[in-house]
Write a protein that holds these residues in place. Sequence first.
Motif, PDB file in Angstrom:
ATOM      1  N   HIS A  67      61.073  57.775  20.602  1.00  0.00           N
ATOM      2  CA  HIS A  67      60.400  59.027  20.397  1.00  0.00           C
ATOM      3  C   HIS A  67      59.802  58.974  21.504  1.00  0.00           C
ATOM      4  N   ARG A  68      58.511  59.965  21.558  1.00  0.00           N
ATOM      5  CA  ARG A  68      58.472  60.372  22.948  1.00  0.00           C
ATOM      6  C   ARG A  68      56.445  61.126  22.717  1.00  0.00           C
ATOM      7  N   ARG A  69      56.155  60.365  21.704  1.00  0.00           N
ATOM      8  CA  ARG A  69      55.095  60.264  21.732  1.00  0.00           C
ATOM      9  C   ARG A  69      53.655  59.267  22.676  1.00  0.00           C
ATOM     10  N   GLU A  70      53.379  59.141  22.799  1.00  0.00           N
ATOM     11  CA  GLU A  70      51.754  58.465  23.910  1.00  0.00           C
ATOM     12  C   GLU A  70      51.633  57.399  22.845  1.00  0.00           C
ATOM     13  N   PRO A  71      52.378  56.287  23.267  1.00  0.00           N
ATOM     14  CA  PRO A  71      52.746  55.963  25.077  1.00  0.00           C
ATOM     15  C   PRO A  71      53.722  56.536  25.226  1.00  0.00           C
ATOM     16  N   ASP A  72      54.509  57.325  25.827  1.00  0.00           N
ATOM     17  CA  ASP A  72      55.764  57.419  26.107  1.00  0.00           C
ATOM     18  C   ASP A  72      56.725  56.078  26.916  1.00  0.00           C
ATOM     19  N   LEU A  73      57.340  55.051  26.147  1.00  0.00           N
ATOM     20  CA  LEU A  73      58.037  54.350  26.287  1.00  0.00           C
ATOM     21  C   LEU A  73      59.293  54.753  27.480  1.00  0.00           C
ATOM     22  N   VAL A  74      59.985  55.856  27.698  1.00  0.00           N
ATOM     23  CA  VAL A  74      61.431  56.347  27.994  1.00  0.00           C
ATOM     24  C   VAL A  74      61.006  56.164  29.298  1.00  0.00           C
ATOM     25  N   PRO A  75      60.233  56.909  30.200  1.00  0.00           N
ATOM     26  CA  PRO A  75      60.808  56.356  31.943  1.00  0.00           C
ATOM     27  C   PRO A  75      60.526  54.936  32.052  1.00  0.00           C
ATOM     28  N   GLY A 109      62.405  52.511  18.740  1.00  0.00           N
ATOM     29  CA  GLY A 109      60.930  53.599  17.877  1.00  0.00           C
ATOM     30  C   GLY A 109      60.190  52.137  17.677  1.00  0.00           C
ATOM     31  N   ASN A 110      60.941  50.588  16.327  1.00  0.00           N
ATOM     32  CA  ASN A 110      60.353  49.702  15.812  1.00  0.00           C
ATOM     33  C   ASN A 110      60.309  48.740  16.213  1.00  0.00           C
ATOM     34  N   ILE A 111      60.669  48.277  17.665  1.00  0.00           N
ATOM     35  CA  ILE A 111      60.419  47.056  17.575  1.00  0.00           C
ATOM     36  C   ILE A 111      59.318  47.244  19.036  1.00  0.00           C
ATOM     37  N   ALA A 112      59.020  45.779  19.487  1.00  0.00           N
ATOM     38  CA  ALA A 112      58.122  45.326  20.274  1.00  0.00           C
ATOM     39  C   ALA A 112      58.787  46.148  21.882  1.00  0.00           C
ATOM     40  N   ASP A 113      57.946  46.193  22.785  1.00  0.00           N
ATOM     41  CA  ASP A 113      58.549  46.343  24.206  1.00  0.00           C
ATOM     42  C   ASP A 113      58.885  45.624  24.636  1.00  0.00           C
ATOM     43  N   ALA A 114      58.579  44.045  24.453  1.00  0.00           N
ATOM     44  CA  ALA A 114      59.526  42.984  25.244  1.00  0.00           C
ATOM     45  C   ALA A 114      60.683  42.848  24.942  1.00  0.00           C
ATOM     46  N   ASP A 115      61.253  43.009  23.632  1.00  0.00           N
ATOM     47  CA  ASP A 115      62.185  43.512  22.551  1.00  0.00           C
ATOM     48  C   ASP A 115      63.081  44.555  22.927  1.00  0.00           C
ATOM     49  N   ILE A 116      62.548  45.220  23.712  1.00  0.00           N
ATOM     50  CA  ILE A 116      63.400  46.134  24.459  1.00  0.00           C
ATOM     51  C   ILE A 116      63.582  46.222  24.988  1.00  0.00           C
TER      52      ILE A 116
END
Length: 231
Positions: free
Chosen positions: A168-176, A139-146
């Motif tokens: 976190h599952r707030r929007e935008p929800d990146l979990v999927p 929840g604290n790093i950029a999408d590319a780093d995830i």
Amino acid sequence: MRPRRRATGTAYAEPVTRDWYAWHDDYDQPGSPLSRRLTEVRLRIGEALDQAPPGPLRAVSLCAGQGRDLIPALATHRRRDDVTARLVELDPRNAEFARAAAAEAGLSAVEVVVGDASLTDHYADLAPAHLVLVCGIFGNIADADIRATVRHCAALCATGGTVFWTRHRREPDLVPAICDWFAEEGFRPVAVSSPADGVGVGVHRFTGTPRPLELGATMFQFVGYDRLTHH
């Protein structure tokens, strides 16, 4: 200019004002999101230990904070003495808290290292591990780093081992998308909390063959949730 250091875990590109020691106080508030997340993570760690193969086990925790997830879970589990663990945490106050908790629980094989948790070298002698904790990071790093960190998990985690992560599952929800990235690396989902739960906890088991851990690599740069959402 040299990057500033985040108070918990890894390189931070700009000055940090949050007190990451005081941040842990929310764990002590019954019903808080952090308290509910912590309960879920501990439960899942216990389940993974129940299903782990006999013999010695290895565990690593990135950005471990005060070790409130892994240490209590180990302390009360029948496999506690089978586990050699390393917790990596940059804030020396949090690290000392974790070190004292491990000592009080009699977990002599739990090591707490003060250092940058994003650096792969910290885990070289314990990888591939049976338990890999990357809680409080996604929840604290950029999408590319995830995505990059998920890729590194395929080197950190042993075949049949388990990765625990939170987001976190707030929007935008990146979990999927994160679940898809784990699948691409040879992981299968064990448990992923729903948006209705209010807290995001993911558990994935590695079914592939671990790739060699890349030494000298930085897996991610901690940005911070507030700064990410601001931008």
